[in-house]
Design a protein around this motif. Structure first.
Motif, PDB file in Angstrom:
ATOM      1  N   LEU A 134      51.187  54.653  41.144  1.00  0.00           N
ATOM      2  CA  LEU A 134      51.865  54.112  42.329  1.00  0.00           C
ATOM      3  C   LEU A 134      53.275  53.644  41.981  1.00  0.00           C
ATOM      4  CD1 LEU A 134      49.054  52.048  44.121  1.00  0.00           C
ATOM      5  CD2 LEU A 134      50.159  54.124  44.956  1.00  0.00           C
ATOM      6  N   ALA A 135      53.400  52.933  40.870  1.00  0.00           N
ATOM      7  CA  ALA A 135      54.721  52.427  40.473  1.00  0.00           C
ATOM      8  C   ALA A 135      55.676  53.581  40.183  1.00  0.00           C
ATOM      9  CB  ALA A 135      54.589  51.525  39.243  1.00  0.00           C
ATOM     10  N   THR A 136      55.168  54.633  39.557  1.00  0.00           N
ATOM     11  CA  THR A 136      55.997  55.801  39.283  1.00  0.00           C
ATOM     12  C   THR A 136      56.463  56.441  40.584  1.00  0.00           C
ATOM     13  OG1 THR A 136      54.828  56.240  37.211  1.00  0.00           O
ATOM     14  CG2 THR A 136      56.049  58.073  38.177  1.00  0.00           C
ATOM     15  N   GLY A 137      55.562  56.530  41.544  1.00  0.00           N
ATOM     16  CA  GLY A 137      55.925  57.071  42.854  1.00  0.00           C
ATOM     17  C   GLY A 137      56.941  56.197  43.556  1.00  0.00           C
ATOM     18  N   PHE A 138      56.754  54.889  43.460  1.00  0.00           N
ATOM     19  CA  PHE A 138      57.715  53.964  44.073  1.00  0.00           C
ATOM     20  C   PHE A 138      59.109  54.156  43.475  1.00  0.00           C
ATOM     21  CE2 PHE A 138      54.252  50.543  45.058  1.00  0.00           C
ATOM     22  CZ  PHE A 138      53.741  51.358  46.046  1.00  0.00           C
ATOM     23  N   ASN A 139      59.163  54.337  42.161  1.00  0.00           N
ATOM     24  CA  ASN A 139      60.459  54.490  41.487  1.00  0.00           C
ATOM     25  C   ASN A 139      61.173  55.777  41.886  1.00  0.00           C
ATOM     26  OD1 ASN A 139      60.143  52.077  40.092  1.00  0.00           O
ATOM     27  ND2 ASN A 139      59.208  53.050  38.310  1.00  0.00           N
ATOM     28  N   GLN A 140      60.407  56.814  42.158  1.00  0.00           N
ATOM     29  CA  GLN A 140      61.010  58.099  42.500  1.00  0.00           C
ATOM     30  C   GLN A 140      61.273  58.263  43.994  1.00  0.00           C
ATOM     31  OE1 GLN A 140      59.085  61.481  40.722  1.00  0.00           O
ATOM     32  NE2 GLN A 140      58.745  60.450  38.766  1.00  0.00           N
ATOM     33  N   ALA A 141      60.682  57.391  44.796  1.00  0.00           N
ATOM     34  CA  ALA A 141      60.863  57.479  46.250  1.00  0.00           C
ATOM     35  C   ALA A 141      62.300  57.152  46.641  1.00  0.00           C
ATOM     36  CB  ALA A 141      59.894  56.522  46.948  1.00  0.00           C
ATOM     37  N   ARG A 142      62.752  57.740  47.741  1.00  0.00           N
ATOM     38  CA  ARG A 142      64.122  57.520  48.212  1.00  0.00           C
ATOM     39  C   ARG A 142      64.173  56.901  49.600  1.00  0.00           C
ATOM     40  NH1 ARG A 142      64.600  57.670  43.765  1.00  0.00           N
ATOM     41  NH2 ARG A 142      65.750  59.085  42.381  1.00  0.00           N
ATOM     42  N   GLY A 143      63.044  56.847  50.278  1.00  0.00           N
ATOM     43  CA  GLY A 143      63.037  56.320  51.635  1.00  0.00           C
ATOM     44  C   GLY A 143      62.972  54.806  51.684  1.00  0.00           C
ATOM     45  N   GLU A 144      63.149  54.249  52.860  1.00  0.00           N
ATOM     46  CA  GLU A 144      63.098  52.801  53.049  1.00  0.00           C
ATOM     47  C   GLU A 144      61.659  52.292  53.109  1.00  0.00           C
ATOM     48  OE1 GLU A 144      65.375  51.562  56.407  1.00  0.00           O
ATOM     49  OE2 GLU A 144      67.135  52.741  55.858  1.00  0.00           O
ATOM     50  N   ILE A 145      60.734  53.183  53.462  1.00  0.00           N
ATOM     51  CA  ILE A 145      59.333  52.808  53.591  1.00  0.00           C
ATOM     52  C   ILE A 145      58.506  53.588  52.576  1.00  0.00           C
ATOM     53  CG2 ILE A 145      57.351  52.617  55.144  1.00  0.00           C
ATOM     54  CD1 ILE A 145      59.768  50.914  55.970  1.00  0.00           C
ATOM     55  N   LEU A 146      57.641  52.880  51.853  1.00  0.00           N
ATOM     56  CA  LEU A 146      56.732  53.493  50.884  1.00  0.00           C
ATOM     57  C   LEU A 146      55.350  53.616  51.517  1.00  0.00           C
ATOM     58  CD1 LEU A 146      57.738  51.229  47.860  1.00  0.00           C
ATOM     59  CD2 LEU A 146      58.549  53.566  48.285  1.00  0.00           C
ATOM     60  N   VAL A 147      54.774  54.820  51.483  1.00  0.00           N
ATOM     61  CA  VAL A 147      53.453  55.046  52.059  1.00  0.00           C
ATOM     62  C   VAL A 147      52.484  55.434  50.954  1.00  0.00           C
ATOM     63  CG1 VAL A 147      52.087  56.420  53.678  1.00  0.00           C
ATOM     64  CG2 VAL A 147      54.428  55.767  54.266  1.00  0.00           C
ATOM     65  N   THR A 148      51.347  54.751  50.886  1.00  0.00           N
ATOM     66  CA  THR A 148      50.321  55.055  49.889  1.00  0.00           C
ATOM     67  C   THR A 148      49.104  55.641  50.584  1.00  0.00           C
ATOM     68  OG1 THR A 148      49.328  52.840  50.003  1.00  0.00           O
ATOM     69  CG2 THR A 148      51.116  53.171  48.421  1.00  0.00           C
ATOM     70  N   LEU A 149      48.482  56.635  49.944  1.00  0.00           N
ATOM     71  CA  LEU A 149      47.328  57.333  50.514  1.00  0.00           C
ATOM     72  C   LEU A 149      46.322  57.621  49.413  1.00  0.00           C
ATOM     73  CD1 LEU A 149      46.008  59.010  52.902  1.00  0.00           C
ATOM     74  CD2 LEU A 149      47.295  60.962  52.017  1.00  0.00           C
ATOM     75  N   ASP A 150      45.060  57.290  49.639  1.00  0.00           N
ATOM     76  CA  ASP A 150      44.022  57.605  48.667  1.00  0.00           C
ATOM     77  C   ASP A 150      43.809  59.112  48.560  1.00  0.00           C
ATOM     78  OD1 ASP A 150      43.437  55.125  47.717  1.00  0.00           O
ATOM     79  OD2 ASP A 150      41.540  54.887  48.778  1.00  0.00           O
TER      80      ASP A 150
END
Length: 277
Positions: free
Chosen positions: A1-17
């Motif tokens: 999740l943290a790796t995804g957060f770091n690579q994300a570029r949008g203002e909103i982070l969405v997590t999905l199982d």
């Protein structure tokens, strides 16, 4: 999740199982509450994908409806959903950035936290002074445990994160961590934490008297039915179908087979195994 957060570029982070299926319009609905700058996280409405697999999954389908349509919906009224579910949730990126390192390296009782990442994220969002809300129109389906063993493992993990994050929440719930909705959040916290030992007391008290007078077992069983049926009145209001019967059956399952997962979670609290299903 943290790796995804770091690579994300949008203002909103969405997590999905990974074992979940998102509705085509769920993301659009999930991010809608962020129009309010005070909202830091949102969580979706979760349904059971394998509902018809067996009797247990049918019972859990009813349980999931109540967990979201009743519990999360009620706490969303005062903007304090205590756990934005990992199944499908969204977070304001600039808020997460403030505590991401602390969340990633979170420790409790001298141990690194390896489970309950969604509940911990929610707690961090709340502590930053932001609101957490339930978005009913954002729907996702997920796989529920199909055996009692897998269900017990999942519940044990959930109980451990509940205990840990409840203690964490209690450390700041009486502070001025935000301007509004602090008192309802405290009331809900106290009510929830009081009901857990109360249900154990009632159950053990009833079992003791059953041994004194075996005829009382009928009253005990009737009490379970009455409490389960009363609880299911809310389900009928939401769903308007006959599946509420499975909810009553779940009441028996909870009392006779699942309540032990709470003390077991306490006794094995320092076991950081993720207890994968």
């Amino acid at each position: 999740l943290a790796t995804g957060f770091n690579q994300a570029r949008g203002e909103i982070l969405v997590t999905l199982d990974s074992d979940s299926i998102i509705a085509p319009d769920a993301a659009r609905h999930l991010v809608a509450p962020f129009a309010d700058p005070r909202v830091g996280a949102t969580t979706a409405r979760v349904r059971v994908y394998n509902k018809t697999e067996n009797l247990l999954t049918r019972m859990l389908a009813v349980r999931y409806v109540m967990a979201f349509e009743f519990f999360r919906a009620s706490t969303s009224v005062f903007k304090t959903v205590m756990c934005c579910s990992g199944v499908l949730s969204a977070y304001r990126r600039k808020v997460v950035a403030r505590f991401q390192d602390s969340w990633l390296r979170q420790e409790f009782l001298g141990q690194t936290c390896t489970y309950g990442d969604d509940r911990a994220l929610t707690n961090f969002i709340l502590r930053e002074g932001y609101h957490t809300v339930y978005q009913r129109t954002a729907e996702v389906q997920t796989l529920a445990p199909a055996t009692l063993q897998k269900l017990a493992r999942m519940l044990t993990r959930w109980h451990k994160s509940f205990i840990r994050e409840s203690i964490v929440f209690s450390t700041f719930m009486l502070t001025r961590y935000r301007d509004r909705y602090r008192i309802p959040a405290v009331f809900d916290f106290l009510l929830t934490t009081t009901l857990i030992p109360l249900q154990f007391y009632i159950t053990l008290y009833s079992v003791y008297h059953i041994f004194v007078d075996p005829v009382l077992i009928l009253r005990f069983l009737a009490l379970i039915v009455i409490m389960g049926a009363t609880y299911m009145l809310f389900y009928i209001r939401f769903e308007r179908n006959t599946d509420f019967v499975y909810g009553v059956l779940y009441s028996f399952l909870h009392v006779f087979f699942l309540m032990w997962t709470v003390p077991y979670a306490v006794l094995t609290f320092k076991n950081n195994s993720w207890l994968t299903r």
